[in-house]
Scaffold this motif. Sequence first.
Motif, short mmCIF file in Angstrom:
data_model
loop_
_atom_site.label_atom_id
_atom_site.label_comp_id
_atom_site.label_asym_id
_atom_site.label_seq_id
_atom_site.Cartn_x
_atom_site.Cartn_y
_atom_site.Cartn_z
N THR A 183 0.31 -1.11 0.30
CA THR A 183 -0.61 -0.01 -0.23
C THR A 183 1.04 0.79 0.18
OG1 THR A 183 -0.46 0.44 2.46
CG2 THR A 183 -1.60 -1.00 1.24
N GLU A 184 0.05 2.58 -0.01
CA GLU A 184 1.43 3.80 -0.11
C GLU A 184 1.10 4.80 0.73
OE1 GLU A 184 1.56 7.73 -2.92
OE2 GLU A 184 0.86 5.97 -4.67
N LEU A 185 1.16 4.94 1.57
CA LEU A 185 1.37 6.10 2.39
C LEU A 185 0.51 5.28 3.45
CD1 LEU A 185 1.61 8.92 3.12
CD2 LEU A 185 -0.50 9.21 2.32
N THR A 186 -0.97 4.60 3.96
CA THR A 186 -1.75 4.51 5.05
C THR A 186 -1.69 2.61 5.22
OG1 THR A 186 -3.20 4.93 4.16
CG2 THR A 186 -1.98 6.51 5.35
N ARG A 187 -1.46 2.15 6.42
CA ARG A 187 -2.00 0.79 5.93
C ARG A 187 -3.02 0.57 7.47
NH1 ARG A 187 -0.26 -4.02 3.69
NH2 ARG A 187 -1.54 -5.73 4.41
N ASP A 188 -4.12 0.34 7.33
CA ASP A 188 -4.60 -0.67 8.42
C ASP A 188 -4.60 -1.59 9.50
OD1 ASP A 188 -6.44 1.75 8.53
OD2 ASP A 188 -8.17 0.72 8.19
N TYR A 189 -4.30 -1.40 10.72
CA TYR A 189 -3.38 -3.33 11.21
C TYR A 189 -4.49 -3.85 12.45
CZ TYR A 189 1.61 -2.64 8.72
OH TYR A 189 2.37 -2.67 8.45
N THR A 190 -5.17 -4.55 11.88
CA THR A 190 -6.61 -4.85 13.12
C THR A 190 -5.60 -6.21 13.58
OG1 THR A 190 -8.52 -4.59 11.29
CG2 THR A 190 -8.64 -5.79 13.57
N PHE A 191 -6.13 -5.35 15.07
CA PHE A 191 -6.12 -6.62 15.81
C PHE A 191 -6.80 -7.19 16.79
CE2 PHE A 191 -2.22 -3.74 15.48
CZ PHE A 191 -1.31 -4.79 14.42
N PRO A 192 -7.67 -8.70 16.59
CA PRO A 192 -8.17 -9.04 17.46
C PRO A 192 -8.35 -9.45 19.01
CG PRO A 192 -7.93 -10.28 16.11
CD PRO A 192 -6.98 -9.82 15.75
N LEU A 193 -6.66 -9.80 19.24
CA LEU A 193 -5.95 -9.76 20.49
C LEU A 193 -7.13 -10.59 21.69
CD1 LEU A 193 -5.64 -5.77 21.25
CD2 LEU A 193 -4.45 -7.48 20.82
N ASP A 194 -8.08 -11.65 20.92
CA ASP A 194 -8.18 -12.51 21.50
C ASP A 194 -6.88 -14.16 22.28
OD1 ASP A 194 -10.08 -14.36 22.78
OD2 ASP A 194 -10.84 -15.49 20.38
N GLN A 195 -6.53 -13.44 23.10
CA GLN A 195 -5.40 -13.86 23.40
C GLN A 195 -4.99 -13.18 25.38
OE1 GLN A 195 -2.80 -11.44 21.08
NE2 GLN A 195 -1.65 -12.30 22.93
N ARG A 196 -4.27 -14.17 25.68
CA ARG A 196 -3.89 -14.17 27.37
C ARG A 196 -3.50 -12.83 27.97
NH1 ARG A 196 -0.30 -17.24 29.81
NH2 ARG A 196 -2.19 -17.83 31.19
N PRO A 197 -3.79 -11.79 29.03
CA PRO A 197 -3.49 -10.52 28.88
C PRO A 197 -1.77 -10.70 29.19
CG PRO A 197 -4.20 -10.77 30.85
CD PRO A 197 -4.99 -12.50 29.90
N THR A 198 -1.26 -9.44 28.29
CA THR A 198 0.35 -9.63 28.71
C THR A 198 1.66 -8.32 28.05
OG1 THR A 198 2.20 -11.60 27.28
CG2 THR A 198 0.58 -10.88 26.16
N LEU A 199 2.07 -8.14 28.26
CA LEU A 199 3.24 -7.57 27.37
C LEU A 199 3.17 -7.94 25.79
CD1 LEU A 199 4.33 -4.11 26.96
CD2 LEU A 199 6.67 -5.66 28.27
#
Length: 538
Positions: A183-199
């Motif tokens: 892509t040029e200039l921008t991109r959307d990254y989507t993170f469902p975050l269906d995971q254990r809490p963590t860093l």
Amino acid sequence: MREHHDEGRGLTRRRMLGIGGALGLTAAAGLSVSAALARRPPVTGAQLRSAVPLPPPFRVPLPIPPVLDPVGASGGTDRYEITQREVSAEILPGVRTPLWTYGGTFPGPTIESRRGRPVTVTHRNELPVPTVVHLHGGRTPAASDGYPTDLVLPRGRQERSMHAGHGSGHGMPGMRDPRAVVTELTRDYTFPLDQRPTLLWYHDHRMDFTAPAIWRGLAGLHIVRDDAEDALGLPAGPRELPLMITDRAFAADGGLAYPALDPALRERPGVRDPYLGGVLGDVILVNGAPWPVHEVDAARHRLRILNASNARHYELEAVTDDGRRLDLVQIGADQGLLAAPVTHRLLPTAPAERHDVIIDFSGVPVGGRVRLLNRLGSGRTRDVMAFRVARRAADDSRVPRVLSTDLPAWRRSDAVRVRDLSFRAGRMGGGHGWLIGGLPFDPARSDVTTRLGDVEVWRLVADVHHPVHLHLVGFRVLSRGGRPPLPHDAGLKDTVSLRPGESAEIITRFDGYRGRYLFHCHNAEHEDMGMMANLEIV
């Protein structure tokens, strides 16, 4: 256990010695010789020397990266925006340093999110080179995982090749990736975050140029939380400290020194020969500050430690000025909370590993100091940071004996297959490289294909230090060298540190999403010089 030793055939001893000292000899001579000869040296790589005066330790206050506010929410998804841009910042006192940043700061802003609540981050690339964003440790669909050829181009930039090749300028011309999504200039990254809490942490992952991009500042933190963790009573608020530990070196003009073959990071990847094993700096930064100091209450504190260095390993210890060691009580690993706390006096951490640690300052007198030291360092790199106890304070935090009950219980008998994978120096494209199974990375080649839901055991073997990272999934360490895992291997991990001449077994279940992912060495210079492979989940 059967191990493969034939990937380096055709590689002369003289040529391997060109990679540098013990590194070359271990790679050429074989694992048994390397382990005996090297005795697990503390570093793989070479250290740059800064050309500007360095400040005394423990004078600069510890910065805390700002938490990014969402720009909106819709359909249960929080939306964020980050602009990747160049800035000039004061890292060393009185010295201006050009940086590549997420949102104008180094580290970039921290994103805090809740388990199961999706996040979309729109990244805008105003840097002079293409970029790719990877959320390290995220359970992320392949389209948003940050595959190294899924570039975001600066405005008006046409990427002529995808990519010219790997490391040291001895690439494979014409290598292309027909599946790349550019892509040029921008991109959307989507993170469902269906995971254990963590860093987690996010960083640039552009093919062939990950190492210098992270070195210049493209790294930030992402914390996932949930109600169960919140209810444990762990130290929180100002007593929860994210600590991104990195090393850097500074040129005479105040810029970040880095031995890139192409300082513009546009065409020719790789580093100069002395640094093929990895680039080490002589300045230790924590949250972007050199050897900082932080005032604390005489109470428990939670340290969310990330080793974001390109190649440097640390062995951390907390020592008072009168020589007492304080316990480092580990409560979490790369992929979240342990089942129960593990107490360390010395805590090894390799590039990309995270350790969630409780330290209790209640026994330190007001005005006392606790230094966080690196037992693998020498000279100035032995110091990391310091804590100064400023006041007595009430402390209602606790460290429960049971931290979590949701860790996977995979057994060897669950595995549908066992794979042997070697991580070794070798030749590629007529020059030096770092190989997995005797092959350098090729985005057009499938290296490992597995079915969604399959459990596998991987047997990993190394010539020198290699922190091995799997995208998408967490794993458990089953053994090291045929023996039980070490105390710091506890919990669910996504990066395992292999020491020179060492083998390890890991077990995981490939669940979450189908698609093309990666596994690779997280010594960033090794990664850029071919030590990466494709993982297809079908």
